[in-house]
Design an enzyme around this catalytic site. Structure first.
Site, PDB file in Angstrom:
ATOM      1  N   ASP A 288       0.894  -1.171   0.000  1.00  0.00           N
ATOM      2  CA  ASP A 288       0.000   0.000   0.000  1.00  0.00           C
ATOM      3  C   ASP A 288       0.928   1.216   0.000  1.00  0.00           C
ATOM      4  OD1 ASP A 288      -2.215   1.623   0.211  1.00  0.00           O
ATOM      5  OD2 ASP A 288      -2.405   1.380   2.377  1.00  0.00           O
ATOM      6  N   CYS A 341      -3.708   5.333  -2.806  1.00  0.00           N
ATOM      7  CA  CYS A 341      -4.939   6.118  -2.637  1.00  0.00           C
ATOM      8  C   CYS A 341      -4.851   7.305  -3.604  1.00  0.00           C
ATOM      9  CB  CYS A 341      -5.178   6.557  -1.198  1.00  0.00           C
ATOM     10  SG  CYS A 341      -3.900   7.583  -0.494  1.00  0.00           S
TER      11      CYS A 341
HETATM   12  C1  LIG Z   1      -0.070   4.844   2.228  1.00  0.00           C
HETATM   13  S1  LIG Z   1       0.861   4.629   3.649  1.00  0.00           S
HETATM   14  C2  LIG Z   1       0.276   3.116   4.297  1.00  0.00           C
HETATM   15  C3  LIG Z   1      -1.111   3.191   4.916  1.00  0.00           C
HETATM   16  C4  LIG Z   1      -1.520   1.921   5.616  1.00  0.00           C
HETATM   17  N1  LIG Z   1      -1.351   0.748   4.774  1.00  0.00           N
HETATM   18  C5  LIG Z   1      -2.966   1.977   6.113  1.00  0.00           C
HETATM   19  O1  LIG Z   1      -3.851   1.306   5.545  1.00  0.00           O
HETATM   20  O2  LIG Z   1      -3.186   2.673   7.097  1.00  0.00           O
HETATM   21  C6  LIG Z   1       2.440   4.218   3.022  1.00  0.00           C
HETATM   22  C7  LIG Z   1       3.467   3.751   4.042  1.00  0.00           C
HETATM   23  O3  LIG Z   1       4.620   3.297   3.332  1.00  0.00           O
HETATM   24  C8  LIG Z   1       5.736   3.511   4.150  1.00  0.00           C
HETATM   25  N2  LIG Z   1       6.959   3.433   3.303  1.00  0.00           N
HETATM   26  C9  LIG Z   1       7.591   4.422   2.629  1.00  0.00           C
HETATM   27  N3  LIG Z   1       8.649   3.926   1.964  1.00  0.00           N
HETATM   28  C10 LIG Z   1       8.685   2.601   2.200  1.00  0.00           C
HETATM   29  C11 LIG Z   1       9.555   1.550   1.802  1.00  0.00           C
HETATM   30  N4  LIG Z   1      10.585   1.778   0.994  1.00  0.00           N
HETATM   31  N5  LIG Z   1       9.299   0.308   2.264  1.00  0.00           N
HETATM   32  C12 LIG Z   1       8.237   0.088   3.073  1.00  0.00           C
HETATM   33  N6  LIG Z   1       7.384   1.038   3.495  1.00  0.00           N
HETATM   34  C13 LIG Z   1       7.602   2.283   3.061  1.00  0.00           C
HETATM   35  C14 LIG Z   1       5.485   4.848   4.772  1.00  0.00           C
HETATM   36  O4  LIG Z   1       6.240   5.000   5.973  1.00  0.00           O
HETATM   37  C15 LIG Z   1       3.964   4.804   5.007  1.00  0.00           C
HETATM   38  O5  LIG Z   1       3.669   4.408   6.318  1.00  0.00           O
END
Ligand SMILES: C[S@@+](CC[C@H](N)C(=O)[O-])C[C@H]1O[C@@H](n2cnc3c(N)ncnc32)[C@H](O)[C@@H]1O
Length: 387
Positions: A288, A341
């Site tokens: 996500d 999103c």
């Molecule tokens: C859209 S949000 C996730 C929302 C969550 N899945 C929810 O339903 O509440 C994206 C997330 O990806 C994380 N993120 C950013 N770069 C990333 C990476 N390289 N690997 C894993 N997670 C990452 C961010 O810290 C953030 O929390």
């Protein structure tokens, strides 16, 4: 506070935001210095501020400038409010409108009228086609409040009944069998037993529909690779007995997940990046990914005005990198799901094509775009199958 005094407070807060202060911080700072304001005042002022942020460019056009006062004049004029009855200068009301101010504004046109940043408008139209104007128009207004019924501990009928005890009216929503739209007394949710006992969670209906579209195995291992606060981790876990793993590049973002999981009676294993390979391979990995947020600008409207081409380029590069990093964690024959999103093609279908081009043998099983025209936020999901 009088309605006019609330408008003056919103004007002052909007000035802080125009000077670069994040909206939440500006609202908190104002509330800390305004002990006289009650919870209804704070809620009304917050609504004014966020209503403006959703319609910032049209408010600036109609109000004549993008000062807090200009923006509020634009918002109220667009809503057909009689300004002279509120802008009296009496008590804590805004000063009366000057003759010059009455002539400043003009009707917004094109991208301004739809409150989409000018530079983004071609991309917006290309991504949404015939729906572009309607989706933009919806994003100018508040989002509905949705709940997800936790099927681990309850069912829709029981959840609706528990909420009703607190006067919270919620009705099933067609986007997902677990989705309820709250139509009355949404502000009571966080204090209600239905929420505090994990019978319901706050979650957008399209976010739930996205989870419904995933090929969740009945058992085995599922990884939420970008878990953040864990909204989708919990939604997936409520639908399967598979072992649930949560990971985020920023583990701090998952800090509330253990408590939320306990409340929902769900077990989640939190994983650091270095532990992932040892815990895998996984039958399903959900990415996500971070995105422009263009599907949820009703809830987070500041993002709309902060987005630039450079930020969009950075986030699309990160999305592609996340897919590349997550693919090796999927078991042979397992599934990799990619979600945003966003409603922008460059973050959605273009990423799907790039992934398939770089991963021979993988196939695309599902690709779906949910737009706000369906009731919830804008979301995209694609599911790839590993050879
Ligand atoms: C859209 S949000 C996730 C929302 C969550 N899945 C929810 O339903 O509440 C994206 C997330 O990806 C994380 N993120 C950013 N770069 C990333 C990476 N390289 N690997 C894993 N997670 C990452 C961010 O810290 C953030 O929390």
């Amino acid at each position: 506070m009088t309605p006019a005094a609330r408008i003056q407070a919103a004007i002052e807060i909007l000035d802080q935001i125009t000077d670069g202060e994040p909206a939440e911080k500006a609202l908190t700072t104002w509330a800390r210095n305004a002990r006289f304001a009650g919870s209804k005042d704070r809620a009304a002022i917050r609504d004014h501020v966020f209503d403006v942020l959703r319609q910032r460019s049209s408010c600036a056009a109609v109000g004549g400038d993008d000062s807090g006062r200009g923006l509020m004049i634009g918002l109220l004029t667009q809503a057909g409010v009689d300004l002279d009855s509120l802008f009296t200068g009496e008590g804590h009301a805004p000063l009366p409108m000057t003759e010059a101010e009455k002539g400043y504004g003009h009707a917004p046109e094109g991208a301004d009228a739809l409150d989409i940043p000018e530079w983004l408008f071609p991309l917006w139209q290309q991504s949404l086609g015939d729906d572009a104007a309607e989706v933009a128009a919806i994003q100018r207004h508040r989002a509905p409040v949705f709940l997800r019924v936790n099927l681990r501990t309850s069912d829709v009928e029981a959840a609706v009944a528990t909420l009703a005890v607190d006067g919270i009216v919620a009705v099933p929503h067609p986007l997902s069998p677990t989705a309820l739209e709250v139509t009355e007394n949404a502000r009571r949710i966080k204090q209600s037993p239905a929420y505090l006992t994990g019978q319901v969670e706050l979650q957008d209906a399209a976010s739930q529909a996205l989870v419904d579209a995933l090929p969740l195995p009945k058992q085995g291992k599922v990884l939420d690779y970008c878990a953040g606060g864990g909204g989708k981790t919990l939604a997936m876990a409520a639908l399967t007995r598979a072992t649930m793993f949560a990971h985020d590049a920023n583990p701090q973002r998952m800090k509330d997940l253990p408590d939320r999981a306990d409340r929902a009676e769900i077990a989640v294993r939190i994983c650091r990046t270095t532990e992932l390979r040892g815990q895998g391979p996984f039958d399903l990995v959900l990415c996500d990914a971070p995105c422009s947020g263009s599907g949820s600008w009703r809830r987070a409207p500041e993002g709309k005005w902060r987005l630039t081409q450079a930020l969009l380029d950075d986030v699309t590069a990160l999305q592609a990198q996340i897919l590349r990093d997550a693919a090796p964690l999927v078991a042979a024959g397992g599934a990799l799901a990619y979600a945003t999103c966003s409603v922008l093609e460059v973050e959605n279908h273009a990423q799907v094509e790039a992934f398939l081009a770089g991963h021979p043998g993988w196939t695309l099983e599902t690709e779906r775009l949910f737009t706000p025209l369906m009731g919830g936020d804008g979301f995209f999901v694609a599911v790839f199958r590993k050879p």
